[in-house]
Motif scaffolding. Sequence first.
Motif, PDB file in Angstrom:
ATOM      1  N   GLN A  44       0.845  -1.206   0.000  1.00 12.67           N
ATOM      2  CA  GLN A  44       0.000   0.000   0.000  1.00 12.67           C
ATOM      3  C   GLN A  44       0.878   1.252   0.000  1.00 12.67           C
ATOM      4  O   GLN A  44       1.762   1.407   0.845  1.00 12.67           O
ATOM      5  CB  GLN A  44      -0.938   0.015   1.211  1.00 12.67           C
ATOM      6  N   PRO A  45       0.632   2.160  -0.951  1.00 14.25           N
ATOM      7  CA  PRO A  45       1.463   3.363  -1.094  1.00 14.25           C
ATOM      8  C   PRO A  45       1.379   4.312   0.099  1.00 14.25           C
ATOM      9  O   PRO A  45       0.327   4.429   0.744  1.00 14.25           O
ATOM     10  CB  PRO A  45       0.881   4.056  -2.325  1.00 14.25           C
ATOM     11  N   LYS A  46       2.488   4.984   0.363  1.00 11.06           N
ATOM     12  CA  LYS A  46       2.523   6.136   1.273  1.00 11.06           C
ATOM     13  C   LYS A  46       2.902   7.322   0.402  1.00 11.06           C
ATOM     14  O   LYS A  46       3.939   7.311  -0.256  1.00 11.06           O
ATOM     15  CB  LYS A  46       3.582   5.929   2.374  1.00 11.06           C
ATOM     16  N   ASN A  52       4.426  15.587  -3.849  1.00 11.18           N
ATOM     17  CA  ASN A  52       3.664  14.791  -4.819  1.00 11.18           C
ATOM     18  C   ASN A  52       4.439  13.579  -5.309  1.00 11.18           C
ATOM     19  O   ASN A  52       4.527  13.323  -6.506  1.00 11.18           O
ATOM     20  CB  ASN A  52       3.248  15.653  -6.013  1.00 11.18           C
ATOM     21  N   ARG A  53       4.991  12.854  -4.347  1.00 12.57           N
ATOM     22  CA  ARG A  53       5.763  11.663  -4.707  1.00 12.57           C
ATOM     23  C   ARG A  53       5.409  10.496  -3.810  1.00 12.57           C
ATOM     24  O   ARG A  53       5.001  10.673  -2.660  1.00 12.57           O
ATOM     25  CB  ARG A  53       7.263  11.943  -4.534  1.00 12.57           C
ATOM     26  N   LEU A  54       5.615   9.325  -4.369  1.00  9.37           N
ATOM     27  CA  LEU A  54       5.516   8.106  -3.584  1.00  9.37           C
ATOM     28  C   LEU A  54       6.750   8.050  -2.683  1.00  9.37           C
ATOM     29  O   LEU A  54       7.875   8.176  -3.182  1.00  9.37           O
ATOM     30  CB  LEU A  54       5.502   6.888  -4.526  1.00  9.37           C
ATOM     31  N   VAL A  55       6.563   7.921  -1.376  1.00  2.00           N
ATOM     32  CA  VAL A  55       7.736   7.890  -0.489  1.00  2.00           C
ATOM     33  C   VAL A  55       7.944   6.534   0.169  1.00  2.00           C
ATOM     34  O   VAL A  55       9.004   6.248   0.703  1.00  2.00           O
ATOM     35  CB  VAL A  55       7.656   8.968   0.616  1.00  2.00           C
ATOM     36  N   GLY A  56       6.931   5.708   0.130  1.00  4.00           N
ATOM     37  CA  GLY A  56       7.079   4.397   0.757  1.00  4.00           C
ATOM     38  C   GLY A  56       5.886   3.532   0.498  1.00  4.00           C
ATOM     39  O   GLY A  56       4.912   3.952  -0.150  1.00  4.00           O
ATOM     40  N   MET A  57       5.969   2.311   1.002  1.00  2.00           N
ATOM     41  CA  MET A  57       4.838   1.401   0.919  1.00  2.00           C
ATOM     42  C   MET A  57       4.839   0.538   2.183  1.00  2.00           C
ATOM     43  O   MET A  57       5.875   0.338   2.798  1.00  2.00           O
ATOM     44  CB  MET A  57       4.955   0.508  -0.321  1.00  2.00           C
ATOM     45  N   GLU A  58       3.638   0.061   2.520  1.00  2.00           N
ATOM     46  CA  GLU A  58       3.543  -0.875   3.638  1.00  2.00           C
ATOM     47  C   GLU A  58       3.195  -2.253   3.084  1.00  2.00           C
ATOM     48  O   GLU A  58       2.287  -2.379   2.261  1.00  2.00           O
ATOM     49  CB  GLU A  58       2.459  -0.433   4.639  1.00  2.00           C
ATOM     50  N   SER A 264      -1.280  -5.842  -5.355  1.00  2.00           N
ATOM     51  CA  SER A 264      -0.293  -6.858  -5.727  1.00  2.00           C
ATOM     52  C   SER A 264       0.847  -6.166  -6.476  1.00  2.00           C
ATOM     53  O   SER A 264       0.714  -5.025  -6.904  1.00  2.00           O
ATOM     54  CB  SER A 264      -0.943  -7.901  -6.623  1.00  2.00           C
ATOM     55  N   VAL A 265       1.944  -6.895  -6.662  1.00  2.00           N
ATOM     56  CA  VAL A 265       3.097  -6.337  -7.380  1.00  2.00           C
ATOM     57  C   VAL A 265       2.689  -5.873  -8.776  1.00  2.00           C
ATOM     58  O   VAL A 265       3.061  -4.792  -9.224  1.00  2.00           O
ATOM     59  CB  VAL A 265       4.235  -7.393  -7.451  1.00  2.00           C
ATOM     60  N   THR A 266       1.876  -6.666  -9.461  1.00  2.00           N
ATOM     61  CA  THR A 266       1.411  -6.317 -10.801  1.00  2.00           C
ATOM     62  C   THR A 266       0.583  -5.039 -10.776  1.00  2.00           C
ATOM     63  O   THR A 266       0.775  -4.145 -11.608  1.00  2.00           O
ATOM     64  CB  THR A 266       0.526  -7.453 -11.377  1.00  2.00           C
ATOM     65  N   ASP A 267      -0.338  -4.955  -9.816  1.00  7.66           N
ATOM     66  CA  ASP A 267      -1.200  -3.769  -9.738  1.00  7.66           C
ATOM     67  C   ASP A 267      -0.418  -2.515  -9.359  1.00  7.66           C
ATOM     68  O   ASP A 267      -0.769  -1.414  -9.790  1.00  7.66           O
ATOM     69  CB  ASP A 267      -2.347  -3.998  -8.747  1.00  7.66           C
ATOM     70  N   ILE A 268       0.640  -2.688  -8.578  1.00  5.81           N
ATOM     71  CA  ILE A 268       1.472  -1.532  -8.228  1.00  5.81           C
ATOM     72  C   ILE A 268       2.091  -0.941  -9.505  1.00  5.81           C
ATOM     73  O   ILE A 268       2.125   0.278  -9.683  1.00  5.81           O
ATOM     74  CB  ILE A 268       2.580  -1.916  -7.200  1.00  5.81           C
ATOM     75  N   SER A 269       2.508  -1.799 -10.411  1.00  4.48           N
ATOM     76  CA  SER A 269       3.109  -1.325 -11.669  1.00  4.48           C
ATOM     77  C   SER A 269       2.144  -0.440 -12.439  1.00  4.48           C
ATOM     78  O   SER A 269       2.523   0.641 -12.903  1.00  4.48           O
ATOM     79  CB  SER A 269       3.509  -2.505 -12.557  1.00  4.48           C
ATOM     80  N   SER A 270       0.911  -0.876 -12.591  1.00  9.73           N
ATOM     81  CA  SER A 270      -0.046  -0.043 -13.338  1.00  9.73           C
ATOM     82  C   SER A 270      -0.430   1.201 -12.536  1.00  9.73           C
ATOM     83  O   SER A 270      -0.668   2.268 -13.115  1.00  9.73           O
ATOM     84  CB  SER A 270      -1.283  -0.840 -13.767  1.00  9.73           C
ATOM     85  N   TRP A 271      -0.480   1.053 -11.221  1.00  7.57           N
ATOM     86  CA  TRP A 271      -0.753   2.223 -10.374  1.00  7.57           C
ATOM     87  C   TRP A 271       0.329   3.279 -10.568  1.00  7.57           C
ATOM     88  O   TRP A 271       0.050   4.482 -10.648  1.00  7.57           O
ATOM     89  CB  TRP A 271      -0.839   1.776  -8.913  1.00  7.57           C
ATOM     90  N   LEU A 272       1.593   2.813 -10.654  1.00  7.80           N
ATOM     91  CA  LEU A 272       2.720   3.730 -10.836  1.00  7.80           C
ATOM     92  C   LEU A 272       2.593   4.481 -12.166  1.00  7.80           C
ATOM     93  O   LEU A 272       2.776   5.696 -12.217  1.00  7.80           O
ATOM     94  CB  LEU A 272       4.043   2.969 -10.804  1.00  7.80           C
ATOM     95  N   LYS A 273       2.276   3.746 -13.216  1.00  5.59           N
ATOM     96  CA  LYS A 273       2.114   4.375 -14.550  1.00  5.59           C
ATOM     97  C   LYS A 273       1.014   5.414 -14.502  1.00  5.59           C
ATOM     98  O   LYS A 273       1.150   6.506 -15.013  1.00  5.59           O
ATOM     99  CB  LYS A 273       1.780   3.303 -15.600  1.00  5.59           C
ATOM    100  N   HIS A 274      -0.080   5.046 -13.834  1.00  8.73           N
ATOM    101  CA  HIS A 274      -1.238   5.932 -13.720  1.00  8.73           C
ATOM    102  C   HIS A 274      -0.884   7.232 -12.982  1.00  8.73           C
ATOM    103  O   HIS A 274      -1.303   8.308 -13.386  1.00  8.73           O
ATOM    104  CB  HIS A 274      -2.358   5.172 -13.005  1.00  8.73           C
ATOM    105  N   THR A 275      -0.091   7.112 -11.895  1.00  7.65           N
ATOM    106  CA  THR A 275       0.234   8.309 -11.119  1.00  7.65           C
ATOM    107  C   THR A 275       1.280   9.171 -11.816  1.00  7.65           C
ATOM    108  O   THR A 275       1.364  10.368 -11.555  1.00  7.65           O
ATOM    109  CB  THR A 275       0.772   7.969  -9.710  1.00  7.65           C
ATOM    110  N   GLN A 276       2.107   8.532 -12.676  1.00  5.72           N
ATOM    111  CA  GLN A 276       3.146   9.311 -13.353  1.00  5.72           C
ATOM    112  C   GLN A 276       2.610  10.049 -14.567  1.00  5.72           C
ATOM    113  O   GLN A 276       3.227  10.972 -15.060  1.00  5.72           O
ATOM    114  CB  GLN A 276       4.313   8.389 -13.766  1.00  5.72           C
ATOM    115  N   SER A 277       1.442   9.606 -15.062  1.00  5.79           N
ATOM    116  CA  SER A 277       0.896  10.240 -16.272  1.00  5.79           C
ATOM    117  C   SER A 277       0.035  11.447 -15.925  1.00  5.79           C
ATOM    118  O   SER A 277      -0.255  11.716 -14.779  1.00  5.79           O
ATOM    119  CB  SER A 277       0.077   9.239 -17.075  1.00  5.79           C
TER     120      SER A 277
END
Length: 277
Positions: A44-46, A52-58, A264-277
């Motif tokens: 889960q992202p922190k 406006n950045r991802l700083v961590g995850m739990e 999940s690891v896979t969903d984090i990848s798409s989440w990352l793309k989504h937040t960077q766009s």
Amino acid sequence: AKNAGKNRYRFFDEEMNRSQLRKLLLEKDLRKAMIHEEFKIMYQPKWDTGTNRLVGMEALLRWQHPQLGLVSPGEFIPIAEDTGIIVPLTRWILTEVCAQNKRWNDQNDMHVSISVNMSIRVFESGLLYEMVTEALHASGLPGGRLELEITESIAMSDVIDTIRQLHTVRELGVKVSLDDFGTGYSSLGSLDELPVDTLKIDQTFIRKSNQTPKQAIISNIITIARNLNMEVVAEGVETSEQIEFLQSRGCHVMQGYYYGKPMSVTDISSWLKHTQS
Ligand code: C2E
Ligand code: CA
Ligand code: CA
Ligand code: CA
């Protein structure tokens, strides 16, 4: 009326048996679950609203039981603690989390720290330092990218030994967060003696952060953190009102469904793309 009472009693009895049976079944199956690879780690992202950045995850554990389906950690963690399975389980989580974070470091250029929840049993086992060094060495992850989340109850049991163990891992650069802060009963007077980097404001306060008394508590936690040179994270953040309030009081790092559920690891990848766009 007499019969109804009897039936009610029998019903209650059956309910009791059912929950006890379930507990026994879970207890038995927990032993096999590790070997059968039924556990899954979610992340889960922190989010830092200041930069406006991802700083961590739990890291949050999930158990996919072959017959019962998804069993919540609220149900199986206490059983894992009672049976002692929590110790090898935490060893496995630490190893997986460090390896995954190293992959994210190398392959996705993502440099954040990931936190792992620590049971009191791990401290009692005396194996914390060994488990942490092993996971760091095996993965090659720098210690500063690993964080341990402890609760006030851990700090309360054998506080001298807990502090000693926390110091040994902090020498490796590992960070420590005090989870569910504000809900425990530990004395504030010794908070400054705990080797802790971050206070996590419990989600029960965030949920009621539209109420003046809870706002006072949240503000005070933020002030305590600032005065003790600690970071502060709000957890269970779900609404923009909550975010606005927290920011207005000086808390900028948030964790909660508003930003992302455990993924999940896979969903984090798409989440990352989504937040960077
Ligand atoms: P926790 O450490 O306080 O974790 C936060 C819980 O709040 C997680 O529940 C998370 O999914 C949930 N949460 C996060 N954001 C929100 C939100 O915005 N709204 C709501 N309603 N909930 C939110 P989860 O994953 O069910 O875990 C429950 C507890 O189980 C954890 O509480 C922790 O105490 C324990 N746990 C989970 N994984 C592990 C683990 O790997 N090891 C140990 N020892 N305990 C774990
Ligand atoms: Ca936690
Ligand atoms: Ca928490
Ligand atoms: Ca909790």
